[in-house]
Design a protein around this motif. Structure first.
Motif, mmCIF file in Angstrom:
data_model
loop_
_atom_site.group_PDB
_atom_site.id
_atom_site.type_symbol
_atom_site.label_atom_id
_atom_site.label_comp_id
_atom_site.label_asym_id
_atom_site.label_seq_id
_atom_site.Cartn_x
_atom_site.Cartn_y
_atom_site.Cartn_z
ATOM 1 N N GLY A 1 8.336 -3.916 -4.285
ATOM 2 C CA GLY A 1 7.950 -4.283 -5.641
ATOM 3 C C GLY A 1 6.573 -4.902 -5.714
ATOM 4 O O GLY A 1 6.297 -5.929 -5.086
ATOM 5 N N ASN A 2 5.682 -4.305 -6.482
ATOM 6 C CA ASN A 2 4.309 -4.728 -6.701
ATOM 7 C C ASN A 2 3.438 -4.676 -5.451
ATOM 8 O O ASN A 2 2.330 -5.221 -5.436
ATOM 9 C CB ASN A 2 4.242 -6.115 -7.360
ATOM 10 N N ILE A 3 3.946 -4.006 -4.426
ATOM 11 C CA ILE A 3 3.146 -3.637 -3.265
ATOM 12 C C ILE A 3 3.026 -2.118 -3.210
ATOM 13 O O ILE A 3 1.931 -1.568 -3.123
ATOM 14 C CB ILE A 3 3.763 -4.174 -1.963
ATOM 15 N N LEU A 4 4.165 -1.435 -3.281
ATOM 16 C CA LEU A 4 4.187 0.024 -3.245
ATOM 17 C C LEU A 4 4.578 0.647 -4.591
ATOM 18 O O LEU A 4 4.125 1.735 -4.923
ATOM 19 C CB LEU A 4 5.169 0.508 -2.174
ATOM 20 N N ILE A 5 5.454 -0.047 -5.321
ATOM 21 C CA ILE A 5 5.961 0.454 -6.604
ATOM 22 C C ILE A 5 5.842 -0.662 -7.641
ATOM 23 O O ILE A 5 6.223 -1.812 -7.368
ATOM 24 C CB ILE A 5 7.435 0.910 -6.484
ATOM 25 N N ARG A 6 5.345 -0.323 -8.816
ATOM 26 C CA ARG A 6 5.128 -1.339 -9.846
ATOM 27 C C ARG A 6 6.449 -1.906 -10.357
ATOM 28 O O ARG A 6 7.378 -1.153 -10.673
ATOM 29 C CB ARG A 6 4.352 -0.746 -11.020
ATOM 30 N N PRO B 1 4.155 4.467 -8.714
ATOM 31 C CA PRO B 1 3.576 4.013 -7.439
ATOM 32 C C PRO B 1 2.300 3.198 -7.655
ATOM 33 O O PRO B 1 1.592 3.373 -8.642
ATOM 34 C CB PRO B 1 3.267 5.321 -6.700
ATOM 35 N N ILE B 2 2.020 2.326 -6.707
ATOM 36 C CA ILE B 2 0.773 1.564 -6.678
ATOM 37 C C ILE B 2 -0.114 2.198 -5.612
ATOM 38 O O ILE B 2 0.167 2.109 -4.412
ATOM 39 C CB ILE B 2 1.042 0.080 -6.360
ATOM 40 N N GLU B 3 -1.164 2.852 -6.044
ATOM 41 C CA GLU B 3 -1.974 3.646 -5.122
ATOM 42 C C GLU B 3 -2.579 2.804 -4.001
ATOM 43 O O GLU B 3 -2.676 3.261 -2.849
ATOM 44 C CB GLU B 3 -3.072 4.375 -5.893
ATOM 45 N N GLU B 4 -2.971 1.582 -4.306
ATOM 46 C CA GLU B 4 -3.572 0.723 -3.285
ATOM 47 C C GLU B 4 -2.607 0.475 -2.128
ATOM 48 O O GLU B 4 -3.004 0.494 -0.953
ATOM 49 C CB GLU B 4 -4.006 -0.606 -3.901
ATOM 50 N N GLY B 5 -1.344 0.235 -2.453
ATOM 51 C CA GLY B 5 -0.351 -0.001 -1.411
ATOM 52 C C GLY B 5 -0.145 1.207 -0.518
ATOM 53 O O GLY B 5 -0.020 1.093 0.708
ATOM 54 N N SER C 1 3.825 -8.067 14.718
ATOM 55 C CA SER C 1 4.144 -7.412 13.450
ATOM 56 C C SER C 1 3.391 -8.113 12.330
ATOM 57 O O SER C 1 2.890 -9.227 12.492
ATOM 58 C CB SER C 1 5.650 -7.447 13.184
ATOM 59 N N LEU C 2 3.319 -7.467 11.171
ATOM 60 C CA LEU C 2 2.691 -8.050 9.987
ATOM 61 C C LEU C 2 3.552 -7.722 8.784
ATOM 62 O O LEU C 2 3.968 -6.573 8.603
ATOM 63 C CB LEU C 2 1.283 -7.487 9.785
ATOM 64 N N PHE C 3 3.826 -8.733 7.942
ATOM 65 C CA PHE C 3 4.633 -8.539 6.739
ATOM 66 C C PHE C 3 3.784 -8.768 5.504
ATOM 67 O O PHE C 3 3.109 -9.797 5.372
ATOM 68 C CB PHE C 3 5.822 -9.504 6.739
ATOM 69 N N ILE C 4 3.837 -7.817 4.571
ATOM 70 C CA ILE C 4 3.051 -7.860 3.337
ATOM 71 C C ILE C 4 3.985 -8.026 2.145
ATOM 72 O O ILE C 4 4.924 -7.242 1.964
ATOM 73 C CB ILE C 4 2.245 -6.557 3.156
#
Length: 214
Positions: free
Chosen positions: A27-32, A104-108, A180-183
């Motif tokens: 949510g709000n990373i890959l999909i609005r 989708p959020i294109e930036e993600g 690892s990295l979590f966004i």
């Protein structure tokens, strides 16, 4: 366990050599995810109903139970009719209509693709209701093929930022936390990962991922 660090505070660009796997919230990373926007489309011209649905459906006690996978939309709609009054059909419209509006959020996705090109494993970690998640994976199947796996709250009955869901992620995906990295767009969720030794990235400004993942 050493606490993870915040990459968005420590580095200007991604230190690729420090990371083997990148974990994305949805949510709000890959999909609005924008309830105000959804309700404006679902109940056009009815400001009072939009306010009611925001408070009762999205802001009330029910949504975390959807995310945890312990409450169905139908049962929740019946409960809301009993508690607040109003029409069952309106509650179901608010509960299910948002699923088809999401985009989708294109930036993600650009960030995910850059991570993949750099040879990193990609995983998901998200609080998400079952119905919405299954439809989203169907609707955007081609996009989500880039991911190697992950953990979704409704299936494990755990929620971010509870420590248990991060441990489930580590175990299920065989992650080395420090590599690892979590966004995520919610700071407490990033902190939850860091408390488990997973470095975090708090996505709180448009353009951050484009600038970071070069």
């Amino acid at each position: 366990m050493n606490e993870g660090i915040r990459f968005d505070l420590m580095y200007d660009t991604m230190p690729w050599h420090k990371v083997d796997a990148v974990v994305f919230d949805i949510g709000n990373i890959l999909i609005r995810y924008a309830p105000d926007h959804f309700l404006g489309i679902l109940f056009p011209g009815d400001a009072q109903k939009q306010r009611d649905m925001m408070a009762r459906v999205y802001g009330g006690p029910y949504w975390p139970r959807f995310d945890r996978g312990t409450l169905s939309y139908e049962d929740a709609a019946r409960e809301m009719v009993a508690v607040y009054g109003g029409a069952y059909e309106d509650y179901m419209h608010a509960l299910t209509g948002w699923i088809e509006i999401k985009t989708p959020i294109e930036e993600g996705w650009r960030a995910a693709q850059r991570c993949r090109r750099a040879g990193k494993k990609l995983y998901l970690l998200s609080n998400y209701p079952r119905e919405g998640y299954l439809r989203m994976r169907e609707k955007f199947a081609d996009l989500f093929e880039i991911f190697d796996g992950g953990v979704i709250s409704c299936f494990c009955h755990q929620l971010k930022p509870e420590p248990e869901i991060y441990q489930t992620l580590i175990d299920t995906c065989s992650l080395e936390p420090g590599r690892s990295l979590f966004i995520d767009d919610t700071l407490c969720n990033v902190q939850g990962a860091m408390d488990m030794g997973i470095p975090g990235f708090h996505m709180h400004e448009k353009g951050m991922m484009d600038r970071f993942f070069l």
